[in-house]
Design an enzyme around this catalytic site. Structure first.
Site, short mmCIF file in Angstrom:
data_model
loop_
_atom_site.label_atom_id
_atom_site.label_comp_id
_atom_site.label_asym_id
_atom_site.label_seq_id
_atom_site.Cartn_x
_atom_site.Cartn_y
_atom_site.Cartn_z
N TYR A 80 0.81 -1.22 0.00
CA TYR A 80 0.00 0.00 0.00
C TYR A 80 0.84 1.27 0.00
O TYR A 80 0.40 2.29 -0.51
CB TYR A 80 -1.03 0.00 1.13
CG TYR A 80 -0.48 -0.12 2.53
CD1 TYR A 80 0.04 0.98 3.19
CD2 TYR A 80 -0.50 -1.34 3.18
CE1 TYR A 80 0.53 0.87 4.47
CE2 TYR A 80 -0.02 -1.46 4.46
CZ TYR A 80 0.51 -0.36 5.10
OH TYR A 80 1.00 -0.47 6.37
N LYS A 118 -13.43 16.07 -3.81
CA LYS A 118 -12.94 17.45 -3.70
C LYS A 118 -13.60 18.03 -2.46
O LYS A 118 -14.83 18.17 -2.40
CB LYS A 118 -13.31 18.26 -4.95
CG LYS A 118 -12.78 19.68 -4.91
CD LYS A 118 -13.24 20.49 -6.11
CE LYS A 118 -12.61 19.99 -7.38
NZ LYS A 118 -12.88 20.88 -8.53
#
Length: 117
Positions: A54, A99
């Protein structure tokens, strides 16, 4: 056996948006990435080489986020392609790109694009 490698709540500053101001000033984005990957070897070996690393996946994501785009869909598509190129054994997954401060007049936590495959 397969497992889900999860990257949850990765926050990065980037310059994505339809408006030029967004690409100049930037914004904070949050990513959640879930990748279905064969992990049976890692379960036995205890070796990171036998799984999806990861930390490396985060670096792949970070590099794609550094490239300004007008649309979140475009960014998510690039991240998807880059992850599959690096880890062709990925079976399936999802990527959600949010966002956090979109330039709209509304009281919201953010706007997002999510893909699943």
């Amino acid at each position: 056996m397969k497992g889900i490698i999860e990257i949850n709540g990765l926050r990065l500053f980037a310059r994505h948006g339809v408006f030029e101001e967004e690409r100049i000033n930037g914004n904070t984005f949050e990513l959640t990435v879930h990748l279905c990957y064969p992990i049976e070897n890692a379960m036995q070996s205890d070796n990171v080489a036998d799984t999806l690393n990861y930390a490396e996946a985060i670096e792949i994501i970070r590099k794609e986020m550094e490239i300004p785009s007008r649309l979140l869909e475009h960014v998510v598509g690039r991240i998807h392609s880059a992850l599959l190129a690096a880890y062709p054994a990925i079976i399936s997954g999802s990527i959600k790109l949010t966002k956090l401060n979109p330039p709209i007049h509304a009281d919201i936590d953010g706007t997002a694009v999510r893909i699943e495959w």
